[in-house]
Motif scaffolding. Structure first.
Motif, PDB file in Angstrom:
ATOM      1  N   ARG A  65       0.857  -1.186   0.000  1.00 49.08           N
ATOM      2  CA  ARG A  65       0.000   0.000   0.000  1.00 49.08           C
ATOM      3  C   ARG A  65       0.896   1.239   0.000  1.00 49.08           C
ATOM      4  N   GLY A  66       0.277   2.398  -0.168  1.00 48.31           N
ATOM      5  CA  GLY A  66       1.032   3.641  -0.220  1.00 48.31           C
ATOM      6  C   GLY A  66       1.898   3.864   1.005  1.00 48.31           C
ATOM      7  N   GLU A  67       3.152   4.262   0.789  1.00 45.56           N
ATOM      8  CA  GLU A  67       4.158   4.614   1.793  1.00 45.56           C
ATOM      9  C   GLU A  67       4.763   3.409   2.507  1.00 45.56           C
ATOM     10  N   TYR A  68       4.446   2.178   2.049  1.00 46.12           N
ATOM     11  CA  TYR A  68       5.193   1.022   2.547  1.00 46.12           C
ATOM     12  C   TYR A  68       6.646   1.172   2.083  1.00 46.12           C
ATOM     13  N   LEU A 113       0.318  12.296  -1.365  1.00 46.85           N
ATOM     14  CA  LEU A 113       1.543  13.070  -1.464  1.00 46.85           C
ATOM     15  C   LEU A 113       1.634  13.893  -2.741  1.00 46.85           C
ATOM     16  N   ASP A 114       0.824  13.568  -3.745  1.00 44.49           N
ATOM     17  CA  ASP A 114       0.828  14.374  -4.969  1.00 44.49           C
ATOM     18  C   ASP A 114      -0.332  15.355  -5.012  1.00 44.49           C
ATOM     19  N   ASP A 115      -0.988  15.580  -3.857  1.00 51.56           N
ATOM     20  CA  ASP A 115      -2.068  16.567  -3.766  1.00 51.56           C
ATOM     21  C   ASP A 115      -1.459  17.960  -3.665  1.00 51.56           C
ATOM     22  N   ASP A 116      -1.800  18.845  -4.603  1.00 55.20           N
ATOM     23  CA  ASP A 116      -1.242  20.201  -4.623  1.00 55.20           C
ATOM     24  C   ASP A 116      -2.089  21.208  -3.855  1.00 55.20           C
ATOM     25  N   ASN A 117      -3.203  20.778  -3.265  1.00 59.70           N
ATOM     26  CA  ASN A 117      -4.128  21.711  -2.623  1.00 59.70           C
ATOM     27  C   ASN A 117      -4.221  21.475  -1.117  1.00 59.70           C
ATOM     28  N   LEU A 118      -3.087  21.242  -0.501  1.00 61.50           N
ATOM     29  CA  LEU A 118      -3.061  21.000   0.935  1.00 61.50           C
ATOM     30  C   LEU A 118      -2.961  22.315   1.690  1.00 61.50           C
ATOM     31  N   SER A 119      -3.646  22.403   2.816  1.00 59.24           N
ATOM     32  CA  SER A 119      -3.493  23.590   3.658  1.00 59.24           C
ATOM     33  C   SER A 119      -2.133  23.545   4.339  1.00 59.24           C
ATOM     34  N   GLU A 120      -1.589  24.730   4.625  1.00 59.00           N
ATOM     35  CA  GLU A 120      -0.277  24.776   5.258  1.00 59.00           C
ATOM     36  C   GLU A 120      -0.314  24.165   6.650  1.00 59.00           C
ATOM     37  N   THR A 121      -1.423  24.306   7.351  1.00 57.65           N
ATOM     38  CA  THR A 121      -1.527  23.716   8.689  1.00 57.65           C
ATOM     39  C   THR A 121      -1.402  22.207   8.623  1.00 57.65           C
ATOM     40  N   VAL A 122      -2.114  21.578   7.691  1.00 58.66           N
ATOM     41  CA  VAL A 122      -2.021  20.124   7.533  1.00 58.66           C
ATOM     42  C   VAL A 122      -0.594  19.722   7.184  1.00 58.66           C
ATOM     43  N   ASP A 130       5.020  15.621   4.533  1.00 57.98           N
ATOM     44  CA  ASP A 130       5.100  16.745   3.596  1.00 57.98           C
ATOM     45  C   ASP A 130       6.475  16.814   2.937  1.00 57.98           C
ATOM     46  N   LEU A 131       7.521  16.537   3.720  1.00 58.21           N
ATOM     47  CA  LEU A 131       8.873  16.586   3.181  1.00 58.21           C
ATOM     48  C   LEU A 131       9.139  15.470   2.171  1.00 58.21           C
ATOM     49  N   ARG A 132       8.317  14.425   2.159  1.00 57.83           N
ATOM     50  CA  ARG A 132       8.470  13.366   1.151  1.00 57.83           C
ATOM     51  C   ARG A 132       7.937  13.801  -0.210  1.00 57.83           C
ATOM     52  N   ARG A 133       7.138  14.865  -0.240  1.00 56.22           N
ATOM     53  CA  ARG A 133       6.545  15.304  -1.499  1.00 56.22           C
ATOM     54  C   ARG A 133       7.622  15.862  -2.429  1.00 56.22           C
ATOM     55  N   ALA A 134       7.413  15.668  -3.732  1.00 56.54           N
ATOM     56  CA  ALA A 134       8.425  16.059  -4.724  1.00 56.54           C
ATOM     57  C   ALA A 134       8.820  17.534  -4.634  1.00 56.54           C
ATOM     58  N   PRO A 135       7.880  18.486  -4.470  1.00 55.65           N
ATOM     59  CA  PRO A 135       8.304  19.897  -4.395  1.00 55.65           C
ATOM     60  C   PRO A 135       9.232  20.171  -3.217  1.00 55.65           C
ATOM     61  N   MET A 136       8.947  19.570  -2.054  1.00 56.31           N
ATOM     62  CA  MET A 136       9.791  19.820  -0.891  1.00 56.31           C
ATOM     63  C   MET A 136      11.144  19.129  -1.030  1.00 56.31           C
ATOM     64  N   GLN A 137      11.142  17.920  -1.618  1.00 57.52           N
ATOM     65  CA  GLN A 137      12.420  17.257  -1.878  1.00 57.52           C
ATOM     66  C   GLN A 137      13.279  18.122  -2.802  1.00 57.52           C
ATOM     67  N   HIS A 138      12.645  18.673  -3.837  1.00 58.18           N
ATOM     68  CA  HIS A 138      13.369  19.542  -4.780  1.00 58.18           C
ATOM     69  C   HIS A 138      13.914  20.773  -4.071  1.00 58.18           C
ATOM     70  N   ASN A 139      13.086  21.413  -3.231  1.00 61.67           N
ATOM     71  CA  ASN A 139      13.502  22.652  -2.567  1.00 61.67           C
ATOM     72  C   ASN A 139      14.699  22.437  -1.655  1.00 61.67           C
ATOM     73  N   LEU A 140      14.669  21.367  -0.879  1.00 57.48           N
ATOM     74  CA  LEU A 140      15.749  21.162   0.079  1.00 57.48           C
ATOM     75  C   LEU A 140      17.022  20.669  -0.607  1.00 57.48           C
ATOM     76  N   LYS A 141      16.894  19.936  -1.694  1.00 53.31           N
ATOM     77  CA  LYS A 141      18.097  19.562  -2.446  1.00 53.31           C
ATOM     78  C   LYS A 141      18.705  20.795  -3.120  1.00 53.31           C
ATOM     79  N   LEU A 142      17.842  21.713  -3.592  1.00 55.84           N
ATOM     80  CA  LEU A 142      18.339  22.955  -4.171  1.00 55.84           C
ATOM     81  C   LEU A 142      19.029  23.804  -3.107  1.00 55.84           C
TER      82      LEU A 142
END
Length: 595
Positions: A65-68, A113-122, A130-142
């Motif tokens: 299942r997802g995230e195993y 994890l590919d949902d682009d409409n998450l609230s910042e609180t969540v 959240d850090l597993r999501r592709a945008p955050m992985q990209h940001n921290l590697k950059l």
């Protein structure tokens, strides 16, 4: 069996090789007898195929299942025709699984994890996911790439990485500090440093010549999208260079970071504007040069009119009247203008006068549409049109108030309307802002305070202005601005004791306070201090610009909210009575945290 490769790096070069990869199940698809999973790690996705001919592996795949978290060994092969994904490094290949081990299952995650409409609180409450999501992985590697580019550049230019203390002494003249009570010294406190300013100057005095540090700094101030209570600086100091030489090296640093981390060539050289020029033209010391709009000065002209709104502003001490011509702006509706009026009220503006230019040949209420036209003589209207260069179809906005209100309000309007109406250019627009005032006047205390900090050197020839006319004294200070954000600021420092004493005198800091707060610095200034200067870059702000993020929270691994809270670990929290007793602290009941 050990991992041999990262998922997201597998491509045609690995065809017909057996590899072992590890990661998280991003998604699972059962296509009637064949199971596909997209396996994810920090480098990206890899498609894994499970064939029923290998019953043990297939049975395990059915349970995924997802995230195993799994380990997979298999053969790299080409994807069937029509299933290639050109948007992925691994998009031309897939792995036929020979063996799989379930390393750890996972609860169903609270969001996709590919949902682009998450609230910042969540996102912040579930920051690890959240850090597993592709945008955050990209940001921290950059972020890592940018920091490493800075380190390589500074190392190449002879700078030495030296750590400075995190527990410092309180200097309450600046921003509000975070205080740390001392258990050993009853009733005494350390302060977390707002910057390593004095320590890096003392390193120059100690002969290290060129210093840098990528360092945490702390300010207990109200938060915004570009602020955090703890933030990261690329902190730099150097000896025996003047301000032009320092700027040249630092401009090279910024250019290198953008080239190596982002593949962007910034303009070379950066334009240089004085503080007086940017305040005159843009009302801001960090103007967004992508927006071509400029202020038109009207203060002198409005001293000749009877219209009270403009005349009173022109006549007041430090008053200012400006015009902002917006090409094509006459199409703006009344509601849009009202919305802009509400917007500038945030900055203290009491209203927003305007003129819509319908026909420049008719300098009257026919050609010029506005409630204020009837109050202005024809010769003044003609002069406004001439100075602004207004054409048919334009709108002219006016700011009239104390210069700070005008600069803040119309400066913010300039940036907002420039982007909203599509007038802003694309790309990167850096600049240096130089020749800042040494001092600014505090209306509340009726005293002069340092515009930058009290260790900033005056421009040559301005040393005698401190006591005679502090308002006219300029500093060897400089900021680097990019697309409307200040990303770095610094100055040449005072290195002679008598000049430092004059600055303290101009600020009405008594000899006793000088000794109590800065005695260690004044003492060491007597032992052959070299000329020196430096700069500090806001790494978080630079990364926010690079990534196009809406907030610096998106380029920091574990940020605080705008209320200064960490929603992941639930900080800050109350502490035990025993902890308070050890620190000799008592919490007033009225101030206790409500739970």
């Amino acid at each position: 069996m050990k991992r041999t490769n990262y998922c997201g790096l597998i491509d045609d070069r690995y065809l017909n090789q057996t590899i072992t990869v590890m990661g998280w199940v991003h998604r699972r698809r059962d296509h009637g007898g064949v199971i596909f999973i997209d396996l994810r790690d920090r480098e990206g996705l890899l498609q894994i195929v499970f064939d029923p001919d290998r019953p043990d592996s297939f049975a395990t795949a059915e349970k995924l299942r997802g995230e195993y978290v799994v380990r997979v060994t298999g053969l790299v092969r080409r994807r069937p025709e029509g299933t290639i994904n050109p948007n992925m490094t691994s998009g031309t290949i897939e792995v036929l699984a020979h063996d799989i081990m379930l390393l750890n299952p996972s609860l169903p995650p609270p969001f996709q994890l590919d949902d682009d409409n998450l609230s910042e609180t969540v996102r912040l409450e579930n920051r690890i996911l959240d850090l597993r999501r592709a945008p955050m992985q990209h940001n921290l590697k950059l972020r890592h790439k940018t920091a490493m580019a800075a380190r390589r550049y500074l190392d190449t230019h002879g700078f030495i990485d030296i750590e400075t203390p995190m527990l410092y002494k309180s200097t309450p003249e600046g921003a509000r500090e975070f205080l740390v009570p001392s258990r050993i010294h009853h009733g005494q406190f350390y302060a977390l440093p707002q910057s390593p300013q004095l320590f890096k100057q003392m390193l120059m005095m100690a002969g290290f010549d060129r210093y840098y540090q990528i360092v945490k700094c702390f300010r207990d101030e109200d938060l915004r999208a570009d602020r955090q209570p703890e933030f990261t600086q690329i902190d730099i100091e150097t000896s025996f260079l003047d301000e032009h030489e320092i700027r040249e090296i630092m401009e090279g640093l910024v250019r290198t970071m953008f080239k190596e981390a982002l593949g962007v060539d910034l303009p070379n050289p950066f334009p240089i504007l004085s503080y007086a020029e940017v305040m005159r033209d843009y009302g801001s010391d960090k103007p967004d040069l992508r927006v071509p709009l400029k202020f038109t000065e009207l203060t002198d002209l409005m001293k000749t009119v009877e219209f009270k709104v403009f005349r009173s502003a022109a006549d007041m001490p430090y008053g200012r009247v400006v015009a902002l011509r917006v090409p094509g702006g006459a199409k703006l509706s009344r509601k849009e203008i009202d919305d802009y009026t509400t917007f500038i009220a945030i900055y203290g503006a009491k209203g927003l006068a305007y003129i819509k230019v319908n026909d420049v040949t008719q300098v009257n209420e026919t050609g010029l549409q506005s409630p204020v036209v009837k109050f202005l003589p024809e010769n003044v209207l003609r002069e406004i049109l001439q100075r602004t260069g207004a054409q048919n179809g334009d709108i002219i906005f006016f700011g009239a108030d104390h210069e700070k209100v005008v600069n803040d309000a119309i400066g913010a309007l300039r940036a907002k309307i420039g982007h909203q109406l599509g007038l802003a250019e694309k790309g990167w627009k850096p600049l240096w802002v130089v020749d800042f005032p040494m001092f600014e006047f505090n209306e509340d205390t009726k005293t002069w305070s340092a515009r930058h900090h009290p260790f900033t050197a005056p421009k040559d020839g301005h040393e005698e202005l401190f006591t005679v006319d502090p308002e006219k004294a300029l500093a060897k200070a400089y900021d680097v601005v990019l697309n409307g954000w200040e990303i770095g600021g610094g100055s040449v420092r005072i290195y002679r004791e008598e000049i430092q004493a004059k600055v303290f005198d101009a600020m009405k800091i008594s000899k006793e306070d000088q000794e109590r707060k800065f005695g260690f610095l004044l003492k060491v200034l007597q032992y052959g201090t070299p000329p020196h200067g430096g700069i500090a870059f806001g790494l978080d702000r630079i990364l926010t610009l690079m990534t196009g993020a809406e907030s610096i929270r998106d380029v920091i691994a574990f940020p605080k909210t705008q209320r200064g809270q960490d929603l992941l670990v639930e900080a800050p929290t109350p502490v035990t009575e025993q902890q308070l007793r050890d620190l000799h602290i008592r919490v007033r009941a009225s101030d206790a945290i409500k739970t």
